[in-house]
Design an enzyme around this catalytic site. Structure first.
Site, PDB file in Angstrom:
ATOM      1  N   THR A  33       0.829  -1.198   0.000  1.00 42.98           N
ATOM      2  CA  THR A  33       0.000   0.000   0.000  1.00 42.98           C
ATOM      3  C   THR A  33       0.866   1.252   0.000  1.00 42.98           C
ATOM      4  O   THR A  33       2.015   1.226   0.425  1.00 42.98           O
ATOM      5  CB  THR A  33      -0.889   0.039   1.259  1.00 42.98           C
ATOM      6  OG1 THR A  33      -0.039   0.116   2.413  1.00 42.98           O
ATOM      7  CG2 THR A  33      -1.768  -1.180   1.371  1.00 42.98           C
ATOM      8  N   GLY A  34       0.285   2.360  -0.454  1.00 38.98           N
ATOM      9  CA  GLY A  34       0.817   3.700  -0.316  1.00 38.98           C
ATOM     10  C   GLY A  34       2.322   3.849  -0.255  1.00 38.98           C
ATOM     11  O   GLY A  34       3.075   3.494  -1.162  1.00 38.98           O
ATOM     12  N   THR A  36       4.505   2.380   1.584  1.00 40.17           N
ATOM     13  CA  THR A  36       5.285   1.138   1.617  1.00 40.17           C
ATOM     14  C   THR A  36       5.584   0.647   0.204  1.00 40.17           C
ATOM     15  O   THR A  36       6.712   0.283  -0.128  1.00 40.17           O
ATOM     16  CB  THR A  36       4.538   0.049   2.405  1.00 40.17           C
ATOM     17  OG1 THR A  36       4.241   0.527   3.712  1.00 40.17           O
ATOM     18  CG2 THR A  36       5.366  -1.211   2.500  1.00 40.17           C
ATOM     19  N   LYS A 275      19.126   2.574  51.372  1.00 37.82           N
ATOM     20  CA  LYS A 275      19.396   1.184  51.740  1.00 37.82           C
ATOM     21  C   LYS A 275      18.068   0.538  52.104  1.00 37.82           C
ATOM     22  O   LYS A 275      17.318   1.063  52.931  1.00 37.82           O
ATOM     23  CB  LYS A 275      20.369   1.130  52.924  1.00 37.82           C
ATOM     24  CG  LYS A 275      20.941  -0.241  53.202  1.00 37.82           C
ATOM     25  CD  LYS A 275      21.891  -0.700  52.073  1.00 37.82           C
ATOM     26  CE  LYS A 275      22.595  -1.999  52.400  1.00 37.82           C
ATOM     27  NZ  LYS A 275      23.611  -1.859  53.440  1.00 37.82           N
ATOM     28  N   GLU A 328      26.462  -0.224  45.519  1.00 35.92           N
ATOM     29  CA  GLU A 328      25.824  -1.048  44.493  1.00 35.92           C
ATOM     30  C   GLU A 328      25.636  -0.271  43.191  1.00 35.92           C
ATOM     31  O   GLU A 328      25.846  -0.806  42.098  1.00 35.92           O
ATOM     32  CB  GLU A 328      24.460  -1.548  44.982  1.00 35.92           C
ATOM     33  CG  GLU A 328      24.512  -2.632  46.030  1.00 35.92           C
ATOM     34  CD  GLU A 328      24.783  -4.008  45.438  1.00 35.92           C
ATOM     35  OE1 GLU A 328      24.893  -4.128  44.206  1.00 35.92           O
ATOM     36  OE2 GLU A 328      24.892  -4.960  46.220  1.00 35.92           O
ATOM     37  N   ARG A 438       4.982   5.292  66.652  1.00 32.81           N
ATOM     38  CA  ARG A 438       5.797   6.463  66.333  1.00 32.81           C
ATOM     39  C   ARG A 438       6.935   6.672  67.328  1.00 32.81           C
ATOM     40  O   ARG A 438       8.029   7.110  66.956  1.00 32.81           O
ATOM     41  CB  ARG A 438       4.884   7.694  66.283  1.00 32.81           C
ATOM     42  CG  ARG A 438       5.481   8.876  65.549  1.00 32.81           C
ATOM     43  CD  ARG A 438       4.382   9.760  65.020  1.00 32.81           C
ATOM     44  NE  ARG A 438       3.564   9.024  64.080  1.00 32.81           N
ATOM     45  CZ  ARG A 438       3.890   8.807  62.808  1.00 32.81           C
ATOM     46  NH1 ARG A 438       5.007   9.298  62.329  1.00 32.81           N
ATOM     47  NH2 ARG A 438       3.098   8.133  62.019  1.00 32.81           N
ATOM     48  N   PHE A 463       0.541  12.682  62.362  1.00 30.65           N
ATOM     49  CA  PHE A 463       0.381  13.386  63.641  1.00 30.65           C
ATOM     50  C   PHE A 463       0.805  12.532  64.824  1.00 30.65           C
ATOM     51  O   PHE A 463       0.962  11.311  64.721  1.00 30.65           O
ATOM     52  CB  PHE A 463      -1.050  13.886  63.819  1.00 30.65           C
ATOM     53  CG  PHE A 463      -2.130  12.807  63.870  1.00 30.65           C
ATOM     54  CD1 PHE A 463      -2.146  11.839  64.868  1.00 30.65           C
ATOM     55  CD2 PHE A 463      -3.148  12.780  62.927  1.00 30.65           C
ATOM     56  CE1 PHE A 463      -3.136  10.872  64.938  1.00 30.65           C
ATOM     57  CE2 PHE A 463      -4.155  11.821  62.986  1.00 30.65           C
ATOM     58  CZ  PHE A 463      -4.137  10.864  63.986  1.00 30.65           C
ATOM     59  N   ARG A 510      -0.460  14.813  55.477  1.00 31.83           N
ATOM     60  CA  ARG A 510       0.129  13.557  55.949  1.00 31.83           C
ATOM     61  C   ARG A 510       0.923  12.896  54.827  1.00 31.83           C
ATOM     62  O   ARG A 510       0.563  13.004  53.656  1.00 31.83           O
ATOM     63  CB  ARG A 510      -0.977  12.608  56.424  1.00 31.83           C
ATOM     64  CG  ARG A 510      -0.455  11.397  57.180  1.00 31.83           C
ATOM     65  CD  ARG A 510      -1.587  10.477  57.593  1.00 31.83           C
ATOM     66  NE  ARG A 510      -2.115   9.722  56.468  1.00 31.83           N
ATOM     67  CZ  ARG A 510      -3.114   8.843  56.553  1.00 31.83           C
ATOM     68  NH1 ARG A 510      -3.722   8.644  57.715  1.00 31.83           N
ATOM     69  NH2 ARG A 510      -3.534   8.193  55.487  1.00 31.83           N
ATOM     70  N   HIS A 514       3.470   3.275  53.039  1.00 29.38           N
ATOM     71  CA  HIS A 514       3.395   1.905  53.541  1.00 29.38           C
ATOM     72  C   HIS A 514       4.263   0.977  52.708  1.00 29.38           C
ATOM     73  O   HIS A 514       4.499   1.225  51.546  1.00 29.38           O
ATOM     74  CB  HIS A 514       1.944   1.421  53.509  1.00 29.38           C
ATOM     75  CG  HIS A 514       1.189   1.813  54.752  1.00 29.38           C
ATOM     76  ND1 HIS A 514       1.175   3.100  55.225  1.00 29.38           N
ATOM     77  CD2 HIS A 514       0.433   1.089  55.607  1.00 29.38           C
ATOM     78  CE1 HIS A 514       0.429   3.166  56.327  1.00 29.38           C
ATOM     79  NE2 HIS A 514      -0.029   1.959  56.583  1.00 29.38           N
TER      80      HIS A 514
END
Length: 514
Positions: A33-34, A36, A275, A328, A438, A463, A510, A514
């Site tokens: 096509t086209g 290509t 670390k 490392e 804490r 807090f 805050r 985690h």
């Protein structure tokens, strides 16, 4: 499966001419096509223009050219008597090999200032249709979507005279992955256009490409690989270029990412040492070597075998200091020739170049896998500024102390909660990470800091539920505290600070990690 006729229509013309010429030399008739077809004809490769097959011109500016029964009938026909009779009845020639890759949609939307109209025009229709048709009929048709597969396909045809079943099946898998990835890019782009960058969509589509297999995961018994999001440009771990050293491990990549995302938050000359995914050292300095030595001084024991990130080009003076201990990996915007000459003497040291860190990447979502699903959230890229801080104690912090507080709070949001960070003179002197309460985190930070805790700033990611953290801070000589506030017992912590002569400010933000 003998290949007698191939349909070739590609946007990415990498290695196209060599591949098509090889097919032609094997007696394969090529339909194209086209652009290509034009490229192949100019290279002297015999080609049949698609309109000669369909008996119909390309129309609508090229939007319709391969959407025709003489194309899709040739691709989708089973090589059964019934189907072959139908092809003969309608003068359709079977197509045995389809070579297609799609309009450059990702490249288009990555351009600055691209319009919705431009993006829409680069959504391929005929290409994915041919790819899916050929992949569905892989029992009889080969489908090639990746220029990297040309050599294998051509060599197999030269050696065996056909494409074996297993290869056709693998090519079909790659083809469906290709169209799925393409549709994902379109879906995600339109979601950003209609809903905004930061909205969480009703469906989450993710398409990643394997960047490398890893020796193992967090532990030797776990298989692992690293996948890259090709839509994300800019400086990040995924796009960093490794200049030297052993292959990155699973844990190296995690730690390098943590180090880079923290160090890029600072405008001052800064160094971070990570670390086990926590910063054991962070510091600013008048020179990069000074910043590195201050970061190392914070916890030289933990820094051994750590990952270092810098937000400036690594120079020879800094490299000399870094070469004194086992590290490392080092990740930075760039390295001077002198620095590389020093660091590459360590054969296993991984050296990663990111490019300029002044701009953030477009990646704004954080994804974590849980059993049976994904958790998705916006990345935590907010830190309060001086104007947003609320002084809640009788003792008022000085401008220098406020700057130190923001430095400490920037670090604490990159520490596993519950998190406590102690800072002094642009240097982290104590870190308490990942404890169940804490006060426990605070005690670890005080113990690490020792005498340096006296006169230091304390930052907390959340807090204080009780005044005990303040009382412990006073015993260690802390002079100022920055925390989000918001506890029902805030007044108790404020009173404790007033009793001890400690300045305290609330951010209202805050930073749990985690």
């Amino acid at each position: 499966m003998k290949v007698k006729r191939a349909l070739i229509s590609v946007s990415d013309k990498t290695n196209l001419v060599e591949f098509a010429r090889g097919l032609s030399e094997l007696g394969v008739e090529i339909v194209s096509t086209g652009g290509t077809a034009k490229a192949l004809r100019e290279a002297g490769v015999p080609v049949i223009y698609i309109s000669e097959v369909t008996g119909f011109p390309e129309i609508l500016g090229g939007r319709v050219k391969t959407l025709h029964p003489k194309v899709h009938g040739g691709i989708l026909a089973l090589r059964s008597e019934e189907h072959l009779n139908q092809l003969a009845e309608h003068n359709i020639t079977p197509i045995d090999l389809v070579v297609v890759n799609l309009y450059p949609f990702r490249q288009t939307i990555a351009r600055p200032g691209v319009t919705l109209t431009e993006a829409i025009e680069n959504i391929d229709i005929g290409g994915p249709t041919m790819v899916r048709a050929a992949a569905k009929n892989h029992a009889y048709v080969g489908i090639v979507v990746n220029p990297n597969s040309y050599e294998q396909v051509l060599r197999t045809l030269q050696d065996k005279g056909e494409l074996p079943e297993q290869l056709r099946l693998e090519l079909a898998r790659e083809a469906f992955a290709h169209t799925a990835s393409y549709d994902t890019a379109i879906t995600n782009y339109l979601s950003r256009v209609t809903s905004g960058e930061e909205e969480l969509q009703p469906e989450l589509n993710i398409s990643l490409v394997k960047a490398q297999d890893l020796r193992y995961g967090e532990n030797p018994h776990q298989k692992a690989a690293f996948y890259r999001d090709s839509t994300i440009t800019g400086p990040c771990v995924a796009n960093a270029r490794q200049l030297h050293g052993k292959e990155l491990s699973y844990n190296n990549i995690l730690d390098a990412n943590s180090a880079l995302e923290l160090v890029r938050e600072f405008s001052d000359t800064s160094v971070v040492i990570i670390k086990h995914n926590n910063p054991c050292g962070t510091a600013t300095g008048s020179t990069l070597a000074e910043a590195y030595n201050k970061a190392l001084e914070a916890d030289p024991v933990s820094a051994f075998g750590g990952i270092v990130a810098a937000n400036r080009v690594i120079d020879a003076a800094t490299a000399e200091e870094m070469a004194k201990i086992f590290l490392e990996a080092i990740i930075a915007p760039d390295f001077t020739d002198e620095a590389l000459a020093i660091l590459t003497k360590k054969a296993n040291l991984r050296i990663l170049k990111t490019g300029d860190l002044s701009e953030q990447t477009a990646d704004i979502m954080e994804v974590r896998k849980v059993n049976g699903g994904l958790l998705v959230q916006q990345m935590d890229r907010i830190v309060a500024n001086v104007e947003e801080l609320k002084v809640v104690t009788e003792t008022k912090p000085s401008p220098e102390e406020l700057k130190e507080m923001l430095f400490a709070m920037t670090v604490v949001k990159h520490v596993k909660s519950n998190a406590i960070v102690l800072a002094k003179d642009g240097q982290i002197v104590g870190v308490g990470a990942g404890q169940m309460n804490r006060v426990g985190s605070a005690k670890i930070a005080y113990e690490q800091a020792g005498e340096k805790a006296k006169g230091a700033i304390l930052a907390s990611d959340a807090f204080f539920p009780f005044r005990d953290t303040v009382d412990e801070a006073a015993r260690s000589g802390i002079k100022a505290i920055i925390q989000p506030g918001g506890s029902i017992r805030d007044e108790e912590s404020i009173q404790a600070c007033n009793q001890h002569g400690i300045a305290m400010v609330f951010t209202g933000i805050r930073h749990f990690k985690h």
